[in-house]
Design a protein around this motif. Structure first.
Motif, PDB file in Angstrom:
ATOM      1  N   MET A 247       4.151   2.775 -20.273  1.00 49.40           N
ATOM      2  CA  MET A 247       4.280   1.823 -19.173  1.00 49.40           C
ATOM      3  C   MET A 247       3.639   0.477 -19.532  1.00 49.40           C
ATOM      4  O   MET A 247       4.157  -0.585 -19.179  1.00 49.40           O
ATOM      5  CB  MET A 247       3.641   2.397 -17.909  1.00 49.40           C
ATOM      6  CG  MET A 247       4.377   3.606 -17.346  1.00 49.40           C
ATOM      7  SD  MET A 247       3.838   4.070 -15.693  1.00 49.40           S
ATOM      8  CE  MET A 247       4.456   2.685 -14.741  1.00 49.40           C
ATOM      9  N   GLY A 251       5.718  -2.995 -19.582  1.00 47.68           N
ATOM     10  CA  GLY A 251       5.340  -4.179 -18.826  1.00 47.68           C
ATOM     11  C   GLY A 251       5.101  -5.378 -19.717  1.00 47.68           C
ATOM     12  O   GLY A 251       5.481  -6.519 -19.375  1.00 47.68           O
ATOM     13  N   THR A 252       4.482  -5.164 -20.869  1.00 45.16           N
ATOM     14  CA  THR A 252       4.202  -6.264 -21.797  1.00 45.16           C
ATOM     15  C   THR A 252       5.496  -6.860 -22.349  1.00 45.16           C
ATOM     16  O   THR A 252       5.638  -8.094 -22.461  1.00 45.16           O
ATOM     17  CB  THR A 252       3.323  -5.770 -22.958  1.00 45.16           C
ATOM     18  OG1 THR A 252       2.103  -5.227 -22.437  1.00 45.16           O
ATOM     19  CG2 THR A 252       2.998  -6.900 -23.914  1.00 45.16           C
ATOM     20  N   ILE A 254       8.453  -6.859 -20.910  1.00 41.20           N
ATOM     21  CA  ILE A 254       9.106  -7.624 -19.846  1.00 41.20           C
ATOM     22  C   ILE A 254       8.426  -8.974 -19.658  1.00 41.20           C
ATOM     23  O   ILE A 254       9.078 -10.024 -19.487  1.00 41.20           O
ATOM     24  CB  ILE A 254       9.090  -6.824 -18.522  1.00 41.20           C
ATOM     25  CG1 ILE A 254       9.950  -5.565 -18.660  1.00 41.20           C
ATOM     26  CG2 ILE A 254       9.588  -7.681 -17.369  1.00 41.20           C
ATOM     27  CD1 ILE A 254       9.897  -4.648 -17.442  1.00 41.20           C
ATOM     28  N   ALA A 255       7.076  -8.967 -19.693  1.00 38.90           N
ATOM     29  CA  ALA A 255       6.322 -10.214 -19.511  1.00 38.90           C
ATOM     30  C   ALA A 255       6.648 -11.217 -20.619  1.00 38.90           C
ATOM     31  O   ALA A 255       6.886 -12.414 -20.361  1.00 38.90           O
ATOM     32  CB  ALA A 255       4.827  -9.915 -19.472  1.00 38.90           C
ATOM     33  N   LEU A 284       7.411  -6.289 -11.499  1.00 39.34           N
ATOM     34  CA  LEU A 284       7.622  -5.014 -12.176  1.00 39.34           C
ATOM     35  C   LEU A 284       6.753  -4.923 -13.428  1.00 39.34           C
ATOM     36  O   LEU A 284       6.113  -3.895 -13.688  1.00 39.34           O
ATOM     37  CB  LEU A 284       9.099  -4.856 -12.542  1.00 39.34           C
ATOM     38  CG  LEU A 284       9.455  -3.595 -13.349  1.00 39.34           C
ATOM     39  CD1 LEU A 284       9.134  -2.344 -12.533  1.00 39.34           C
ATOM     40  CD2 LEU A 284      10.934  -3.612 -13.738  1.00 39.34           C
ATOM     41  N   ALA A 285       6.707  -6.008 -14.186  1.00 43.74           N
ATOM     42  CA  ALA A 285       5.886  -6.023 -15.397  1.00 43.74           C
ATOM     43  C   ALA A 285       4.405  -5.898 -15.058  1.00 43.74           C
ATOM     44  O   ALA A 285       3.658  -5.173 -15.719  1.00 43.74           O
ATOM     45  CB  ALA A 285       6.141  -7.321 -16.175  1.00 43.74           C
ATOM     46  N   LEU A 286       3.974  -6.613 -13.999  1.00 42.63           N
ATOM     47  CA  LEU A 286       2.571  -6.564 -13.592  1.00 42.63           C
ATOM     48  C   LEU A 286       2.164  -5.156 -13.172  1.00 42.63           C
ATOM     49  O   LEU A 286       1.108  -4.653 -13.578  1.00 42.63           O
ATOM     50  CB  LEU A 286       2.346  -7.557 -12.448  1.00 42.63           C
ATOM     51  CG  LEU A 286       0.900  -7.728 -11.977  1.00 42.63           C
ATOM     52  CD1 LEU A 286       0.035  -8.279 -13.107  1.00 42.63           C
ATOM     53  CD2 LEU A 286       0.848  -8.647 -10.759  1.00 42.63           C
ATOM     54  N   VAL A 287       2.997  -4.512 -12.360  1.00 44.38           N
ATOM     55  CA  VAL A 287       2.700  -3.148 -11.907  1.00 44.38           C
ATOM     56  C   VAL A 287       2.674  -2.185 -13.096  1.00 44.38           C
ATOM     57  O   VAL A 287       1.800  -1.314 -13.190  1.00 44.38           O
ATOM     58  CB  VAL A 287       3.738  -2.684 -10.859  1.00 44.38           C
ATOM     59  CG1 VAL A 287       3.587  -1.193 -10.581  1.00 44.38           C
ATOM     60  CG2 VAL A 287       3.572  -3.464  -9.567  1.00 44.38           C
ATOM     61  N   ALA A 288       3.625  -2.317 -14.022  1.00 41.38           N
ATOM     62  CA  ALA A 288       3.688  -1.426 -15.180  1.00 41.38           C
ATOM     63  C   ALA A 288       2.434  -1.555 -16.043  1.00 41.38           C
ATOM     64  O   ALA A 288       1.875  -0.563 -16.505  1.00 41.38           O
ATOM     65  CB  ALA A 288       4.941  -1.736 -16.006  1.00 41.38           C
ATOM     66  N   ILE A 289       1.976  -2.788 -16.246  1.00 44.80           N
ATOM     67  CA  ILE A 289       0.769  -2.995 -17.064  1.00 44.80           C
ATOM     68  C   ILE A 289      -0.458  -2.404 -16.380  1.00 44.80           C
ATOM     69  O   ILE A 289      -1.283  -1.729 -17.000  1.00 44.80           O
ATOM     70  CB  ILE A 289       0.572  -4.502 -17.332  1.00 44.80           C
ATOM     71  CG1 ILE A 289       1.673  -5.010 -18.263  1.00 44.80           C
ATOM     72  CG2 ILE A 289      -0.796  -4.765 -17.939  1.00 44.80           C
ATOM     73  CD1 ILE A 289       1.659  -6.518 -18.459  1.00 44.80           C
TER      74      ILE A 289
END
Length: 324
Positions: A247, A251-252, A254-255, A284-289
């Motif tokens: 995850m 996220g990284t 996507i960011a 989404l990226a923030l939550v995943a990270i």
């Protein structure tokens, strides 16, 4: 009677079964006498509200092989079995229900399969049942799901009539509603030779069943718990660390993709580009990270707890020793 002299411990958990206990104890004693077995019978009264405990006390006075334990309240069948397993002294431990639906006449063959065929555990299979369809259909679904998840090929996990080598019951720990999964727990603890025997199922003679359909719901949840603990109980980082890492990198990626897209549009293609925070992918990226980092930390903490537990208990099972 010395501990080693006892061949069979018969474990009978019960709740409100005063009517069946005299007949059951007499039946067990007759089978034991006919086969010259040395034995003990452990009746575990799971907080009965009737005269079950008084009946057990009367039976123990007549037959010194009969012993009892009484809970202060109803804890459940699993607690009753765990208590009996700790107290059992026989080389072979046989469990059966107190409602006379399990036949003590099966005991000699179950004992032979443990001692001569060298099974660790033998589970009864009530191939022909006298239960209503509202009970048999859910039971079949439950057994099929358990076989699929556990890899233990038994037809009837719910059958109370089972036989165990003493080493098995002394080295498994059950809680909650896990009594029906003892074969699964035993296999995952290294006791892999599990047999099955078709046994006679008799119609209930006294009283009524103490189990409802909710046992299948709770039982399935317990199965998931057992499967999780067995697979990841000693290596939580394998699960939480893997999910967390996946995850975090998702996220990284996507960011960086959002950042790269913004740089490309502003400085290369000179296209208008809205703020990154207006793009749903940013959140989404923030939550995943964040979730990935937390999962990884959970796995790391889990590894510390496991290491601490092993260093204190060293509870790995050893089958044999040599040179000592």
């Amino acid at each position: 009677m010395t501990n080693s002299a006892i061949q069979i411990s018969v474990v009978v958990p019960l709740f409100n079964e005063e009517e069946s206990l005299p007949e059951l104890s007499e039946w067990i004693a007759r089978v034991m006498t006919e086969n010259n077995f040395t034995y003990e019978v452990l009746f575990i009264d799971d907080g009965s509200k009737d005269r079950s405990w008084e009946v057990i006390c009367e039976l123990s006075l007549k037959n010194p092989n009969i012993k009892g334990r009484r809970f202060v309240r109803n804890y459940g069948k699993t607690a009753a079995l765990q208590t009996a397993f700790q107290a059992a002294r026989g080389d072979v431990v046989i469990t059966m229900d107190a409602d006379l639906q399990d036949s003590p006449d099966e005991i000699p063959e179950l004992y032979r399969m443990i001692k001569e065929d060298r099974y660790d555990l033998v589970s009864g299979w009530k191939k022909k049942r006298y239960d209503p369809i509202t009970k048999t259909i859910p039971t079949k679904i439950f057994n099929a799901a358990t076989r699929s998840i556990s890899g233990v090929s038994l037809h009837d996990f719910n059958c109370g009539l089972k036989a165990y080598r003493k080493d098995v019951v002394k080295n498994v720990t059950i809680y909650g509603e896990m009594h029906r999964y003892i074969p699964v727990i035993a296999k995952w603890n290294g006791f892999g030779k599990i047999g099955e025997k078709v046994v006679q199922h008799q119609a209930r003679k006294y009283g009524y069943t103490k189990f409802g359909l909710e046992r299948f719901v709770f039982g399935f949840l317990d199965l998931l718990s057992i499967a999780f603990v067995n697979k990841f109980g000693r290596r939580p980082m394998h699960l939480f660390g893997s999910l967390g890492t996946l995850m975090f990198f998702l996220g990284t990626i996507i960011a960086f993709w959002l950042l790269g897209t913004k740089i490309y549009k502003i400085y290369i293609s000179h296209e208008p580009y809205r703020n990154v925070t207006e793009n749903p992918l940013f959140f989404l990226a923030l939550v995943a990270i964040m979730v990935g980092s937390q999962l990884f930390l959970a796995g790391f903490l889990g590894e510390l707890f496991v290491k601490q537990s092993i260093s204190k208990t060293g509870d790995y099972l050893i089958s044999e020793k040599a040179g000592e």
